[in-house]
Every structure is written in C-alpha cells, then in structure tokens.
Scaffold this active site. Structure first.
Site, short mmCIF file in Angstrom:
data_model
loop_
_atom_site.label_atom_id
_atom_site.label_comp_id
_atom_site.label_asym_id
_atom_site.label_seq_id
_atom_site.Cartn_x
_atom_site.Cartn_y
_atom_site.Cartn_z
N HIS A 218 -0.73 -6.55 -5.15
CA HIS A 218 -1.96 -7.28 -5.42
C HIS A 218 -1.83 -8.24 -6.62
O HIS A 218 -2.68 -9.09 -6.82
CB HIS A 218 -3.16 -6.32 -5.62
CG HIS A 218 -3.15 -5.56 -6.92
ND1 HIS A 218 -2.71 -4.26 -7.04
CD2 HIS A 218 -3.55 -5.90 -8.16
CE1 HIS A 218 -2.84 -3.84 -8.27
NE2 HIS A 218 -3.36 -4.82 -8.98
N ASP B 137 1.09 -1.12 -1.92
CA ASP B 137 0.73 -2.01 -3.02
C ASP B 137 1.93 -2.26 -3.93
O ASP B 137 1.82 -2.20 -5.16
CB ASP B 137 -0.45 -1.46 -3.83
CG ASP B 137 -1.04 -2.50 -4.76
OD1 ASP B 137 -0.85 -3.71 -4.49
OD2 ASP B 137 -1.68 -2.12 -5.77
N GLY C 9 -4.20 -6.32 -16.09
CA GLY C 9 -2.99 -6.96 -16.60
C GLY C 9 -1.83 -6.00 -16.72
O GLY C 9 -0.67 -6.39 -16.76
N ASN C 10 -2.14 -4.68 -16.78
CA ASN C 10 -1.09 -3.66 -16.79
C ASN C 10 -0.51 -3.41 -15.40
O ASN C 10 0.53 -2.77 -15.27
CB ASN C 10 -1.64 -2.32 -17.31
CG ASN C 10 -1.58 -2.20 -18.82
OD1 ASN C 10 -2.60 -2.32 -19.49
ND2 ASN C 10 -0.40 -1.96 -19.36
N SER C 11 -1.18 -3.90 -14.36
CA SER C 11 -0.71 -3.65 -13.00
C SER C 11 0.73 -4.06 -12.82
O SER C 11 1.12 -5.17 -13.19
CB SER C 11 -1.56 -4.45 -12.00
OG SER C 11 -2.63 -3.69 -11.52
N THR D 147 -1.21 1.08 -11.18
CA THR D 147 -1.76 0.25 -10.12
C THR D 147 -3.28 0.19 -10.11
O THR D 147 -3.85 -0.74 -9.56
CB THR D 147 -1.27 0.75 -8.75
OG1 THR D 147 -1.62 -0.17 -7.73
CG2 THR D 147 -1.86 2.11 -8.41
N ALA D 148 -3.96 1.17 -10.71
CA ALA D 148 -5.43 1.19 -10.64
C ALA D 148 -6.01 2.03 -11.76
O ALA D 148 -5.32 2.87 -12.35
CB ALA D 148 -5.88 1.73 -9.28
N ILE D 149 -7.29 1.80 -12.04
CA ILE D 149 -8.02 2.61 -13.01
C ILE D 149 -9.42 2.89 -12.46
O ILE D 149 -9.93 2.16 -11.61
CB ILE D 149 -8.15 1.92 -14.38
CG1 ILE D 149 -8.85 0.56 -14.25
CG2 ILE D 149 -6.80 1.77 -15.05
CD1 ILE D 149 -9.11 -0.15 -15.57
N GLY E 88 5.28 14.30 14.04
CA GLY E 88 4.41 14.45 15.21
C GLY E 88 3.35 15.51 15.08
O GLY E 88 2.95 16.12 16.07
N GLY F 180 -3.35 16.93 11.29
CA GLY F 180 -4.15 18.05 10.82
C GLY F 180 -5.27 17.62 9.92
O GLY F 180 -5.47 16.43 9.65
#
Length: 495
Positions: free
Chosen positions: A132, A162, A236-238, A254-256, A293, A296
């Site tokens: 992203h 991502d 900006g840390n991403s 990647t996220a907070i 395969g 659940g």
C-alpha cells in the site's frame, strides 16, 4: 466507534467497525509481477539468523544502557520511500469550461504524494516494503540513511500480503542488508525496536515490547497473523523494520489501531517468516500457498465441551476435499485441528499462515482431536488444484445479473483471489458500473441462487439468467441477502 484502523501511509485512514456490513465489498487481490526479470531474488535473500535470544530478567540495579549498537547496525538497511501518483480522473466540468472559453495555460495534472519506509534485503538493491506504500505510484524514490537517493521500480507485489519488492540501480555499489530472525521464535515480552520515517520527519527509532503474537481478525490481509507491539508506530512507518534486541528483522510494520491517526501503542507487523515466503515467490512471479483440502470453523466453548475438550482451541473440520492431502492423511469432518507442526491453530487465519509459510511438498505434523483422544497425522502439502476451471463469464442476457462477471471457485482460484473465499461456489468477479446489480452486489459475493433456483456453477447462473431471472440470493462472509425486481419495477432487498 471512535477507533480507526490505519495503514500507515500519510493521509490514509480506513474506518473499522465492530461488524462488517452486509453489502461491504470484498477486495479481490492477485499477486503480480511488474517485470519478468526479478534478478534471481531467492539467491539474494540473506540466510535466516536462528541463534537463540538470551532472555534474562534484570537483577536489582541493572538497566539496559543503550540500544545504540543495535541501531547503528540495522539503521543503514532501513530506507525512506517517497511516491508520486498522477491523478488520471477526468477533469471537472468547471475546468473544461474555463479552458474552452477563457483559454490560458493548460490545466496541470493533479499529483498526490505519500511516504513510507522500506528494508534492504539484497545488497544489489532489493528492498521490501508494504504494497500500500507503492501501489499505483508513477514515481518511487528511495532515500538511504546516508542521504543517497535512488529511483526504484516494482519487481513483485502481492496485495493479499500487503508486501512489495522494489529494485534500485546501485551502479555497482553494495548496500547494507538487514539481518532476518525467525519470527516464529518471538515471544510476548521480548524487546522490540522500530525504525521508519513517521510523518516524513526522517528516520526515527522507537522501542517497546512484543505485546502479542499470532494476532488475527484485524482486517488487514488475507493471511492474518501479525506481531503486535507497543513501540511507537505512526503513518510513514509502513514497510519499515521491527527488530529484536539483536537488531534482526522480526516483522514489517503495516497497520495500527488509532483514535486520531497517531500511535496509541497498538501496532501490527507482518512476521519476517512470511516476508521470506514472499521473497522466495518473487522469482516465480506468483505466491502459491500449500494446500491440504480441509476447511473448518473456529471452535466455540459449547462445541469444545461437547467434544470433551476442557477449553476452546482448534479448528472444527467442516469439509474435506476427496483425494486431497488432508483426506489421504485420514482427516475427517468432525475432527478438530489443534496444531500444525507444534503451532496452535485457533482459526482459519492461523491455519492459512501455517500452510503459507511452508513449501509445497513439505510434510507437516498435524495434531487432531477425535473421539476424545489426541492423534497426530503427517500431511504432505500440495499445490491447490484449479478444478473446476474458473470459466470467467460476463452475463449479457437481460436479467438481475446483466453486466455481472462470474467465475467458478476452486482451491487455486480462491487462493489467487485472496479474499478468504471458500474453495467452491460461484463468485462475483466484476460488475459493470451501469448494471442493475451494481446497487447491491460487490466483487467477492457468492451467488447462492438465481430466480429461486440453486446455483452450483457458472453454467447454472448463465442458464437461469437467460431465462430472465429477476431474483438473486447471495452471501458476503457470514451475511446473506436476497435482492430482486419488485412489482413496481424497482429493486428491493431482504436478509
């Protein structure tokens, strides 16, 4: 809800609610190779550092004097990434009017800019970051810690994870490379160091601890299995580095979760083991996860009690594909998958992660619960088959599905779409903007019936649409709805 989930690119926020709306779209993501020559990525990946981390509680009077040695070693391998994207949307009517009747200089295209971080994984210029951060960018500029700047191009990207792999031309210069740790060995309470470019202020170092491991269900990617940390992480840390106390990469932030877009001490990082899987897939241009395969659902407290378990924990098997690796290993419907190679399996996300981080052909020891007893069975991972063929078809007949493109799901296609879809059924792939169903359908919806008749394949849907069906029943996740043309000629829906 006042809480905001943020993918950490400046100016990017996505609201998260307690539940997913019935008609919320399901993103269909496919790993893509932007260039055919990936430069033999697998050969560039540094070996995993599996040495044990010394863990000791400080005695009275002892303190950690400084993280400076760790930062000095790792920081040169963390970069700042700047992107520019030209807005190609049509000009507004006002702009067209002014240009046509009043002349003047041509209207300049709109350019949006964003920033993020990255980590050098190859000495000749291979850099890992979040997808992203660079998705759709027309220009990508990488700035090293020593202020050198390089233009970058995307070699490989996978929105499902991502993650994106960039390449810069170093003209023979050898770049510093990050050391990688085995993220499966990370434990709650371990010290973490985060390095990135928050808010574009420049390279910044923050510290904290591992707050949790195996975090799932936060709506970031399809292989949801994140390291949670309280190290300050901001937009900006991403794509930057989350390090252990020895300066080795254990994750890519990647996220907070945030109330106002800034750090509230809950950050999520993609484990380094998944990063290595992504890098190994770059040479092939496609990420293929191992398949057994088996489908659940997470075990509930009531179901666990009925099965003789003292606590919920595991995946209750609801379907086993005949002839699949799971079937050959003897796994049955009603079994409970407790762990894979010693790693607990509490939900579908954890199972997908465990399978994705092991290569096709690998034998995994799967622990199951059956008839009040624990068993262990070896399962050999296989590549997911594409059976039945996807048969992408746009419905042209005048019906409730006019302008809708459908496809058959298979294990391979469901994995490729990457939206947590089942391995069989009929899925909506695309919808024309002026199609009647565009008002209530979204890509990723599963078509269950058309005109009141069950749909098992694209051929069924086409046949019923050609008969002029005006009613469709569909599912998005666990939610279901039925929409159709009413007596007044309008559209109406019910759940």
């Amino acid at each position: 809800m006042n809480r905001i989930f943020t993918r950490m690119v400046q100016g990017t926020k996505i609201a998260v609610g307690a539940t997913i709306g019935l008609l919320a779209g399901v993103g269909l993501a496919v790993g893509v190779a932007r260039l055919s020559d990936t430069g033999h990525v697998a050969a560039q990946i540094p070996p995993m550092d599996t040495s044990e981390v010394p863990r000791a509680v400080p005695a009275a009077g002892q303190v950690a004097l400084s993280f400076s040695p760790v930062v000095k070693t790792a920081a040169p391998a963390v970069v700042n990434i700047y992107t520019a994207t030209v807005d190609r949307r049509p000009r507004s009517l006002n702009e067209e009017f002014i240009q046509r009747f009043f002349g003047g200089a041509p209207v300049q295209p709109r350019v949006s800019q964003s920033l993020g971080s990255g980590v050098i994984v190859g000495a000749d210029g291979l850099i890992i970051t979040n997808n992203h951060v660079v998705e759709g960018a027309d220009q990508i500029l990488v700035a090293l810690a020593d202020r050198r700047e390089f233009k970058a191009k995307i070699l490989f990207a996978d929105p499902r994870l991502d993650l994106a792999l960039l390449k810069v031309e170093t003209e023979g210069a050898v770049l510093p490379v990050i050391r990688m740790a085995d993220s499966d060995r990370v434990e709650v309470g371990d010290v973490t160091v985060a390095i990135g470019n928050p808010f574009g202020v420049g390279q910044t170092v923050t510290t904290g601890i591992v707050s949790a491991v195996a975090r799932t269900g936060i709506g970031v990617s399809d292989w949801q299995f994140f390291i949670q940390t309280d190290a300050a992480i901001n937009p900006g840390n991403s794509g930057g580095a989350l390090l252990d106390a020895q300066g080795r990469l254990i994750g890519v932030p990647t996220a907070i979760f945030s109330r106002g877009g800034g750090s509230n001490g809950i950050g999520f990082a993609i484990p380094s083991k998944m990063v290595r899987v992504f890098l190994n897939a770059a040479d092939k241009g496609k990420l293929v996860s191992g398949w057994i395969g088996v489908e659940g659902e997470a075990l509930t407290a009531d179901t666990a009690k009925q099965l003789g378990l003292d606590r919920p924990g595991g995946l209750l098997v609801t379907a086993v594909v005949p002839g699949s690796p799971g079937a050959r290993a003897g796994i049955r419907v009603g079994d409970v998958l407790r762990s894979v190679d010693g790693k607990e399996v509490a939900n579908g996300g954890q199972l997908r992660y465990s399978l994705a981080t092991e290569g096709v052909g690998t034998t995994l020891n799967v622990q199951i619960w059956r008839d009040g007893a624990q068993r262990q069975v070896p399962v050999i991972l296989a590549a997911p088959p594409e059976n039945p063929p996807r048969s992408l078809t746009r419905i042209a007949a005048r019906s409730i599905l006019t302008g809708v493109t459908l496809a058959n799901l298979s294990p391979a296609y469901a994995q490729e779409l990457g939206a947590g879809l089942p391995e069989q059924g009929v899925v909506v792939v695309a919808i024309d903007g002026n199609a009647p169903a565009a008002r209530f359908l979204r890509p990723g919806a599963l078509i269950e019936s058309v005109g009141g008749q069950p749909v098992k394949s694209v051929a069924d849907a086409v046949r019923l649409a050609q008969a002029g069906a005006l009613l469709v029943r569909f599912a998005v996740g666990e939610q279901r709805a039925e929409c159709g043309v009413n007596n007044q000629g309008g559209l109406s829906c019910r759940t």
